[in-house]
Structures are given as C-alpha cells and as structure tokens.
Design an enzyme around this catalytic site. Structure first.
Site: not given
Ligand code: EPU
Length: 418
Positions: A18, A87, A111
């Site tokens: 990540n 994503r 997803d």
């Molecule tokens: N969210 C919203 N709107 C947005 C952005 C996020 O509603 O514009 C919500 C999401 O739906 C979710 C929450 O906020 O419920 C957390 O989302 P966040 O944006 O923090 O996560 P992300 O950047 O999409 C990264 C990791 C994920 C990890 C999450 C939380 C990467 C590539 N992915 O995702 O990792 O679960 O942070 O820590 O960095 C994994 O490695 O398996 C994985 C899914």
C-alpha cells in the site's frame, strides 16, 4: 495445509504494497529517472506498472528494484480495464491534475468490501480548483494551476489524503490538509515526495501542510516494510506456536496490534532491524475494534478473527470501516469456528481446534486469514481462489513452509496440504 506443530526461523518482510503503489504513481509528478528499492514482487505492482506503461512511462520492474522513466508528456488516461483490476489507480488523478491540468480516469467499480466511493478524493481536489464531470464511466478532470487552500477531510481516507497531498505539491501556495490519514504509508509517500523536492510537513499526523513548488525532480527511495505482511506471519505464529524473527519489520508502525497480541499472550519485541515474536500454548481472547491508524487496521481484522477462532475465551470484533467485510466468516464457520455476526460486530467463541475443510478465499486478507485458520485446524484444509494472495504477498506459502508450516501451494490458484 495441515495443522502445524510450531514455526521457527527468520522471514524477510517485503516492501509495503500500500506504499509502493502510490510511490510508483508519484513518479508521474516529475520527468526523469526514478528508482524505488525494496519493491515487492506482487501482482498489484505489476498491474501498476502496466497502468503507468499504458500512460507512456517506461517501467523496468526487477524486484526488489523498480526504475521508472517518466517522459515530459504522458497519456492522461487511466483506462477502465486497468482501474477495474486495481482501485489504487484512482490516485493518478492528483498527480495528473497537478502536472498537466487534465486527466481522464475510469470510475472504479464496487468490490467484495461493499461500496467504496471516491467522493472525498473529488471534493478535496475540487477545493484546490479542479473541475469534474462523469461521462461514459470516466471522470473527466480539468483545472488551471491548482491553488493551495485548507482542505478538511470528512474522514481520514488514506487514498484521498494521498491524492490531495500529491496534487498540492505543485499547487500555487499553501495547502493544509486537516483530518488527514496518519498511516505510515502516507509518511513514506511524503518522504519520497520530499526527495523529489516537495515541501511537506506533518505527514504521519492529522494535519499535513504542503507548500507548492514550481517543479519536482526524479528521485530514489526505499519502500517501508509491509505491516500487513508482518501481521500475517504473527497471526500464523499465534495459532501454530513457536518463535519467529521478522527481518525488516517495523514494530513502531504497528504498536496497537502488537499490544493486542501481547494481551492475547504472545511475546513480541523489537530485534535489531526487525521484530522477534514467540507464542507458546493457546492464546487468550481480546476485543478488537478497527479504526484508522494508529488504531487496529481493518486489514488486520480477518487475521484476528481467525486467531480468535482458536483462542481461549470470547472476543468481540467490531468493523468500523467496511460494511460487508465479514464474508470470510462463512468460510471459517465451515471449519467449525463459532462466530456470530450482527451488523458490524462479530462474536468469536474460541474452540480448542478447528477442523480442516475445503474453503474459498474472496479477497487477499481473507485468503491470509484462511491460512491462519488452517494452521490451527485438525486435518487438511484446501483453500481455493488463493491466487488473491499474489496481489500483495511475495510467496507467502513458500515462506511459511520454510519456517516449518505444513503447507503447500498446488497449481496457480489453489493451496493444499501435503
Ligand atoms: N471512503 C469514502 N469516500 C472516499 C474515500 C473513502 O466513503 O472518497 C470510505 C471507504 O468506502 C471506506 C473508508 O472510507 O469505507 C476507508 O477508505 P480509505 O480511503 O481510507 O481506503 P483506501 O485508500 O481506499 C487503503 C488501502 C486498503 C485499506 C484502507 C484502509 C491501498 C491501496 N489500500 O484503501 O487496503 O483497507 O486504506 O486502511 O492503500 C488491502 O491492502 O487489502 C486494502 C484493501
């Protein structure tokens, strides 16, 4: 895979999935030759390399090194075929807008975690002056030079924080991101951006200040180690017992989890440039609630539920981030786990042993959790669709076998006991 009698040895922890994905994207902010070290050999990195190549970047991927040669002009499109597979591609939006004032990025679909909107990414970039419209499944983004301003995130989203932080590096003036995500991967990205010439303060805290500069230069950086991979080996150890040294692990990036594991009865302590851990006998139960960093990461949760399934006592696990992330629980139940879910909560009543069964992995962390459960199950466990692991783990099965786990990978998608 069969129940294992104890793990023992050393495992080298790879670079963080990540983090590396965002570092690769950050290269778009500056023309020239970037070099990343400690790059894990995983599918998501290959997918990101494909996306960047499609955009015109030359990517020489030879893990643990990745060289990215960014031309002065790139193709400003992230196509659906690639965004749909990963994503994290959405973070190209910030760099492209900042450097070129234009981008066309496919909207990611849903997803297995349930809905994962990108509204916060778009709202935050709009505050800096970007304009968006959605057409034929694509976000069409445009802007003049972005303008630094205060950005208050409704929630500390990892991706939104990264997108805005990257966009702000080339904006006119000061951007202050409030309620920023504090994950160690954000600080790693800020460090790389700093090496490129960006002026960023506070990354790793909930207020990040970015003073825009006129241009950035190509840079070299070493990716931080993967705390989720580290947690996976710790969970396996917790269930199988034994002693492991996880070389390169950074205990300082996972303190809350280490505290929980200690409460469950594991011994964990920093060791040179890594982490030493031991587990003897059956672990006790704990209650766990997922929260943004420095809380317990949602990605640790399937591992913890698998550990609790064979722990002594009852543990209550609460998911605060993703609505639908309990699908792997049905698979654990097939192995005899006593887990009751209600909304965002799971009540796990530990059993002395699970019973090996054919199960199916729905995502990367679920696949890892089923391995943890398999190590604590009597008889053989066969996990199908285990190919999910390759998105984020470098040969997890081989490394576990090398420290004494009774596990074997068969074919490209399945894992089965010997
Ligand atoms: N969210 C919203 N709107 C947005 C952005 C996020 O509603 O514009 C919500 C999401 O739906 C979710 C929450 O906020 O419920 C957390 O989302 P966040 O944006 O923090 O996560 P992300 O950047 O999409 C990264 C990791 C994920 C990890 C999450 C939380 C990467 C590539 N992915 O995702 O990792 O679960 O942070 O820590 O960095 C994994 O490695 O398996 C994985 C899914």
């Amino acid at each position: 895979m069969r129940e294992s009698s104890g793990l023992s040895g050393r495992i080298q922890i790879a670079g963080a999935k990540n983090s590396v994905l965002k570092l690769m994207v950050a290269s778009l902010l500056a023309e020239g030759n970037h070099v990343l070290h400690n790059v894990p050999d995983i599918i998501d990195v290959r997918l990101m390399a494909d996306l960047l190549e499609e955009m015109g970047v030359t990517v020489d991927l030879a893990p643990p090194v990745c060289r990215l040669s960014v031309p002065s002009e790139v193709k400003l499109v992230a196509p659906y075929e690639l965004v749909e597979k990963m994503r994290a591609s959405i973070v190209v939006l910030g760099p492209l807008l900042a450097r070129y004032g234009e981008a066309r990025v496919a909207l990611p679909g849903g997803d297995d975690f349930g809905p994962r909107p990108i509204d916060m990414h778009l709202d935050a970039l709009a505050t800096l002056g970007a304009k968006f419209r959605t057409e034929h499944g694509y976000i069409e983004a445009s802007s003049d030079r972005l303008t630094g301003t205060d950005v208050l995130l409704e929630y500390p989203s990892v991706g939104a924080t990264e997108n805005v932080m990257m966009a702000a590096t080339l904006a006119d003036g000061l951007t202050v991101i409030e309620n920023a995500a504090r994950e160690p991967e954000i600080a790693d990205l800020a460090q790389f951006l700093g090496r490129m010439g960006a002026n960023i303060r506070g990354a790793g805290t909930s207020t990040i200040a970015v003073e825009g500069v006129d241009g950035l230069e190509a840079a070299e950086h070493t990716v931080i180690s993967d705390r989720l991979e580290t947690a996976t080996y710790l969970a396996c150890l917790g269930v199988a017992g034994g002693e492991l040294t996880l070389v390169g692990a950074r205990p300082g990036n996972m303190e809350m989890l280490l505290q929980k594991l200690a409460t469950m009865g594991m011994q964990v302590s920093p060791d040179g440039d890594g982490l030493w851990a031991a587990a003897h006998g059956r672990l006790g139960s704990v209650d766990v609630s997922t929260l943004p960093y420095p809380g317990i990461a949602t990605d640790y949760k399937p591992l913890i539920v698998a550990m609790l399934s064979v722990a002594d006592g009852v543990g209550i696990v609460t998911e605060n981030l993703y609505g639908g992330r309990f699908r792997y629980v049905d698979e654990l139940r097939r192995m005899g786990a006593d887990i009751r879910t209600e909304g965002h909560h799971a009540v796990v009543r530990g059993k002395a042993r699970l019973s090996g069964a054919p199960v199916k992995a729905h995502d990367i962390r679920a696949a890892a959790a089923l391995i943890v459960a398999g190590l604590g199950a009597e008889g053989e466990t066969t996990i199908s669709d285990v190919g999910h692991l390759d998105r984020g783990y470098e040969d997890l099965v081989g490394r576990l076998a090398s420290v004494g786990a009774n596990i074997e990978r068969i074919g490209s998608g399945d894992a089965k006991g010997s």
